[in-house]
Design an enzyme around this catalytic site. Sequence first.
Site, PDB file in Angstrom:
ATOM      1  N   ALA A   1      -8.967 -11.856  12.923  1.00  0.00           N
ATOM      2  CA  ALA A   1      -8.504 -12.896  13.843  1.00  0.00           C
ATOM      3  C   ALA A   1      -8.147 -12.259  15.180  1.00  0.00           C
ATOM      4  O   ALA A   1      -7.970 -11.047  15.285  1.00  0.00           O
ATOM      5  CB  ALA A   1      -7.290 -13.616  13.250  1.00  0.00           C
TER       6      ALA A   1
ATOM      7  N   CYS B   1      -4.078  -4.727   6.862  1.00  0.00           N
ATOM      8  CA  CYS B   1      -4.369  -5.434   5.612  1.00  0.00           C
ATOM      9  C   CYS B   1      -5.325  -6.582   5.901  1.00  0.00           C
ATOM     10  O   CYS B   1      -4.983  -7.521   6.632  1.00  0.00           O
ATOM     11  CB  CYS B   1      -3.069  -5.958   5.000  1.00  0.00           C
TER      12      CYS B   1
ATOM     13  N   THR C   1      -8.695  -9.244   4.342  1.00  0.00           N
ATOM     14  CA  THR C   1      -9.188  -9.931   3.153  1.00  0.00           C
ATOM     15  C   THR C   1     -10.693  -9.784   3.019  1.00  0.00           C
ATOM     16  O   THR C   1     -11.440 -10.039   3.973  1.00  0.00           O
ATOM     17  CB  THR C   1      -8.827 -11.427   3.214  1.00  0.00           C
TER      18      THR C   1
ATOM     19  N   HIS D   1       0.765  -4.021   7.888  1.00  0.00           N
ATOM     20  CA  HIS D   1       0.948  -4.967   8.987  1.00  0.00           C
ATOM     21  C   HIS D   1       1.221  -4.125  10.238  1.00  0.00           C
ATOM     22  O   HIS D   1       2.334  -3.637  10.442  1.00  0.00           O
ATOM     23  CB  HIS D   1       2.117  -5.908   8.716  1.00  0.00           C
TER      24      HIS D   1
ATOM     25  N   THR E   1       4.368  12.384   8.084  1.00  0.00           N
ATOM     26  CA  THR E   1       5.751  12.760   8.366  1.00  0.00           C
ATOM     27  C   THR E   1       5.907  13.079   9.847  1.00  0.00           C
ATOM     28  O   THR E   1       5.129  13.860  10.406  1.00  0.00           O
ATOM     29  CB  THR E   1       6.160  13.977   7.524  1.00  0.00           C
TER      30      THR E   1
ATOM     31  N   SER F   1      -7.287  -7.670  -1.003  1.00  0.00           N
ATOM     32  CA  SER F   1      -6.824  -7.043   0.236  1.00  0.00           C
ATOM     33  C   SER F   1      -7.223  -5.575   0.264  1.00  0.00           C
ATOM     34  O   SER F   1      -7.033  -4.850  -0.717  1.00  0.00           O
ATOM     35  CB  SER F   1      -5.301  -7.153   0.362  1.00  0.00           C
TER      36      SER F   1
ATOM     37  N   PHE G   1       0.847  -1.181   0.000  1.00  0.00           N
ATOM     38  CA  PHE G   1       0.000   0.000   0.000  1.00  0.00           C
ATOM     39  C   PHE G   1       0.894   1.246   0.000  1.00  0.00           C
ATOM     40  O   PHE G   1       2.110   1.145   0.141  1.00  0.00           O
ATOM     41  CB  PHE G   1      -0.927   0.003   1.220  1.00  0.00           C
TER      42      PHE G   1
END
Length: 248
Positions: free
Chosen positions: A68, A48, A50, A106, A157, A41, A2
């Site tokens: 999860a 990220c 699904t 992630h 930033t 995704s 991404f």
Amino acid sequence: MFTGLIEHLGTVSAIHRDDGGCALTISQSAPILVDCHIGDSIAVNGACLTVVEFDVERDGGYFKIWLANETLSRTDLGDRKVGDQVNLERAMGAHVRFGGHFVQAHVDITATILKRTLDGDSLRLWFQFPEPTAEIPSLLPYIIPKGYVTIDGASLTVTSVDDAERVFGVMLIQHTQQKITLAKKANGERVNIEVDMVGKYVEKSVLAALEGGGGEAMRTFVQRIVEETLVNKGILPFAPVSNDSGSM
């Protein structure tokens, strides 16, 4: 992969929990579902996830994702309530401009919004990391002024860092305040943090070189850089004579 450039704000419309995790339905998302497929995704607040179900027309365009327990423990998504808005970004296409930075989506950890202040029409925000643990060590080595950080999926930033207080700051221009959820979150709320993965790879490569067969060469190289810097600053009068086997 991404970019950290948020495409759209979706709205949480349903939450179903059980012992195995949580199913989240996000509506009002049609603009990012026009080319969607099951299994695609989508980064939701920087995580990220699904797509397991979607409909471009129903509820303004909705999709469903499964969280999860690992995702719930690492992110703020378990805090979301029906009606909350979330930042959305589709996986980067090969044909688009790369305007942000390398974002894996992630999430490393959550941080807490510590304080905020207006600066003209911009908004300054400060965040505090939790105390590091053996499982999740400090991420502050990867947070540097003018470096990148991903907050709730948005590439931002870094404007300031206080290692002692585990605090860092960013600034949101007016346009960004309107395009992401961060400005709407209150002090004390959690945000998802992903640090720049390039820094992680650099650190791992350097440590591997120091611990492996090239360790002595790496140490010599670093020593030379430090000595030259000290000489240039006038702290050392001259660089020590090298003991390399190749010297005369």
